[in-house]
Design an enzyme around this catalytic site. Structure first.
Site, PDB file in Angstrom:
ATOM      1  N   GLU A   1      22.516  24.495  24.332  1.00  0.00           N
ATOM      2  CA  GLU A   1      23.762  23.918  24.835  1.00  0.00           C
ATOM      3  C   GLU A   1      24.620  25.014  25.461  1.00  0.00           C
ATOM      4  O   GLU A   1      24.982  25.979  24.790  1.00  0.00           O
ATOM      5  CB  GLU A   1      24.529  23.252  23.684  1.00  0.00           C
ATOM      6  CG  GLU A   1      25.798  22.534  24.095  1.00  0.00           C
ATOM      7  CD  GLU A   1      25.536  21.200  24.759  1.00  0.00           C
ATOM      8  OE1 GLU A   1      26.473  20.679  25.407  1.00  0.00           O
ATOM      9  OE2 GLU A   1      24.405  20.682  24.645  1.00  0.00           O
TER      10      GLU A   1
ATOM     11  N   GLY B   1      12.133  18.786  20.055  1.00  0.00           N
ATOM     12  CA  GLY B   1      12.259  20.212  20.313  1.00  0.00           C
ATOM     13  C   GLY B   1      13.526  20.784  19.710  1.00  0.00           C
ATOM     14  O   GLY B   1      14.212  20.146  18.899  1.00  0.00           O
ATOM     15  N   ASP B   2      13.858  22.003  20.112  1.00  0.00           N
ATOM     16  CA  ASP B   2      15.022  22.689  19.551  1.00  0.00           C
ATOM     17  C   ASP B   2      16.320  21.931  19.830  1.00  0.00           C
ATOM     18  O   ASP B   2      17.253  21.977  19.027  1.00  0.00           O
ATOM     19  CB  ASP B   2      15.102  24.113  20.107  1.00  0.00           C
ATOM     20  CG  ASP B   2      13.960  24.987  19.601  1.00  0.00           C
ATOM     21  OD1 ASP B   2      13.654  24.918  18.397  1.00  0.00           O
ATOM     22  OD2 ASP B   2      13.365  25.728  20.407  1.00  0.00           O
TER      23      ASP B   2
ATOM     24  N   ARG C   1      18.939  20.714  17.026  1.00  0.00           N
ATOM     25  CA  ARG C   1      20.343  21.101  17.101  1.00  0.00           C
ATOM     26  C   ARG C   1      21.245  19.889  16.924  1.00  0.00           C
ATOM     27  O   ARG C   1      22.198  19.902  16.130  1.00  0.00           O
ATOM     28  CB  ARG C   1      20.629  21.752  18.457  1.00  0.00           C
ATOM     29  CG  ARG C   1      22.103  22.087  18.707  1.00  0.00           C
ATOM     30  CD  ARG C   1      22.368  22.298  20.180  1.00  0.00           C
ATOM     31  NE  ARG C   1      22.185  21.060  20.931  1.00  0.00           N
ATOM     32  CZ  ARG C   1      21.506  20.970  22.077  1.00  0.00           C
ATOM     33  NH1 ARG C   1      20.932  22.034  22.597  1.00  0.00           N
ATOM     34  NH2 ARG C   1      21.393  19.808  22.703  1.00  0.00           N
ATOM     35  N   ASP C   2      20.962  18.818  17.657  1.00  0.00           N
ATOM     36  CA  ASP C   2      21.823  17.632  17.628  1.00  0.00           C
ATOM     37  C   ASP C   2      21.842  16.988  16.239  1.00  0.00           C
ATOM     38  O   ASP C   2      22.902  16.598  15.738  1.00  0.00           O
ATOM     39  CB  ASP C   2      21.345  16.615  18.661  1.00  0.00           C
ATOM     40  CG  ASP C   2      21.553  17.086  20.091  1.00  0.00           C
ATOM     41  OD1 ASP C   2      22.329  18.038  20.292  1.00  0.00           O
ATOM     42  OD2 ASP C   2      20.936  16.495  21.003  1.00  0.00           O
TER      43      ASP C   2
ATOM     44  N   ASP D   1      22.422  33.161   3.204  1.00  0.00           N
ATOM     45  CA  ASP D   1      23.194  34.306   2.717  1.00  0.00           C
ATOM     46  C   ASP D   1      24.675  34.216   3.053  1.00  0.00           C
ATOM     47  O   ASP D   1      25.448  35.128   2.745  1.00  0.00           O
ATOM     48  CB  ASP D   1      22.619  35.612   3.272  1.00  0.00           C
ATOM     49  CG  ASP D   1      22.677  35.699   4.797  1.00  0.00           C
ATOM     50  OD1 ASP D   1      22.986  34.661   5.442  1.00  0.00           O
ATOM     51  OD2 ASP D   1      22.401  36.775   5.345  1.00  0.00           O
TER      52      ASP D   1
ATOM     53  N   LEU E   1      26.022  34.484   5.948  1.00  0.00           N
ATOM     54  CA  LEU E   1      26.351  35.458   6.989  1.00  0.00           C
ATOM     55  C   LEU E   1      25.595  35.141   8.276  1.00  0.00           C
ATOM     56  O   LEU E   1      24.549  34.491   8.251  1.00  0.00           O
ATOM     57  CB  LEU E   1      25.985  36.879   6.527  1.00  0.00           C
ATOM     58  CG  LEU E   1      26.684  37.391   5.260  1.00  0.00           C
ATOM     59  CD1 LEU E   1      26.040  38.701   4.799  1.00  0.00           C
ATOM     60  CD2 LEU E   1      28.174  37.579   5.501  1.00  0.00           C
TER      61      LEU E   1
END
Length: 295
Positions: free
Chosen positions: A264, A65-66, A70-71, A213, A215
């Site tokens: 997190e 999952g997300d 992330r990790d 980009d 940003l």
């Protein structure tokens, strides 16, 4: 295409996923060396990324999952290695993958290893890196308080259910945001600082964000007096937002900040977010909406 050697870092609860097993087998039949390692507890993803890079794997796959994404993305960004990352989305929300057009079917997702990797940005706050989004306000509370059992039953709709059930707890946060040529101060219901576009199971807070980009996109939902209408707008992803696109932004709050960084939690009185251009090589579809130059 380069060396066809990859390590799949797979969330432990997906170990018996037959679709994943079939997809891994199909890629191996096409000549790939695809080794699988499972995560069990906090810190495993970072350790396994280090082992993959030390062993000379040219590609890493984040399967889960997300939080797993992330990790793994953070560990690869911190390593500063030339190895590339592919995504195998297996979670409830899959916010980044959905916005980026990454297939949710395991075999199609793994096939992206055969697409050229793109240099993409990462967001940075303190010593932490993130690929998708930092959120604050009511939206981050919903994400943090949606139970795993509810997600199993309702899928992404669990976030909406939790938001509606906690409506009586809705409170605005008083903050100040400052960046190059940008200043905003006031009460907000939701905040998104996006490298990606959505969070919390499909809430699109930064609809125009792209990952290449240099940003970060800022999406602020100010707190109007009429809370019911504001929540309706938030869940529909429409109107009311204040938006900016900045290389960095500082956030301050005398009450303290509660930020959700791709799942997190962060707490502080002041935080500085900045973009880290080209910090990661990522396999995305050629026509991915989050690329500024698709194809």
């Amino acid at each position: 295409m380069g060396e066809r050697k990859a390590m799949l870092i797979l969330h432990g609860k997906q170990a018996m996923n037959e679709e994943v097993r079939s997809a891994v087998g199909a890629l191996r039949e096409r000549g790939w060396v695809l080794d699988v390692r499972l995560t069990w507890e906090a810190g495993d993803a970072q350790r396994l990324v280090g082992e993959a890079l030390a062993a000379g794997y040219s590609h890493v796959v984040a399967g889960g999952g997300d939080g797993t994404l992330r990790d793994v993305a953070e560990a690869m960004g911190q390593a500063g290695h030339s190895a590339s990352l592919a995504l195998l989305p297996l979670g409830t929300a899959n916010d980044f993958a959905k916005a980026a057009g990454v297939p949710l079917e395991p075999e199609a997702a793994l096939n992206l290893l055969e697409q050229p990797a793109q240099a993409v940005d990462l967001g940075k706050v303190g010593d932490q890196l993130f690929l998708n989004m930092a959120t604050g306000g009511f939206g981050s509370q919903v994400t943090a308080n949606t139970s795993e059992d509810l997600k199993k039953v309702l899928g992404a709709a669990a976030y909406l259910f939790t938001g509606l059930s906690r409506f009586s707890e809705l409170q605005a946060a008083s903050v100040e945001l400052q960046g190059p040529g940008f200043h905003w101060q006031g009460d907000l219901l939701a905040l998104g600082i996006g490298n990606g576009r959505q969070a919390g199971g499909g809430h699109v807070l930064c609809p125009d964000a792209v990952v290449d980009d240099g940003l970060l996109d800022i999406g602020i939902l100010p707190a109007p007096q009429e809370m019911v209408g504001a929540l309706r707008e938030l869940l529909a992803g429409e109107g009311l937002f204040v938006r900016a696109r900045l290389p960095w932004v500082e956030i301050k709050s005398s009450q303290g900040l509660d930020i959700n960084l791709d799942g997190e939690p962060l707490q502080a009185d002041s935080l500085r977010f900045e973009a880290s251009p080209g910090a990661l090589r990522l396999h995305l579809p050629a026509d991915s909406p989050v690329l500024s130059r698709p194809g």
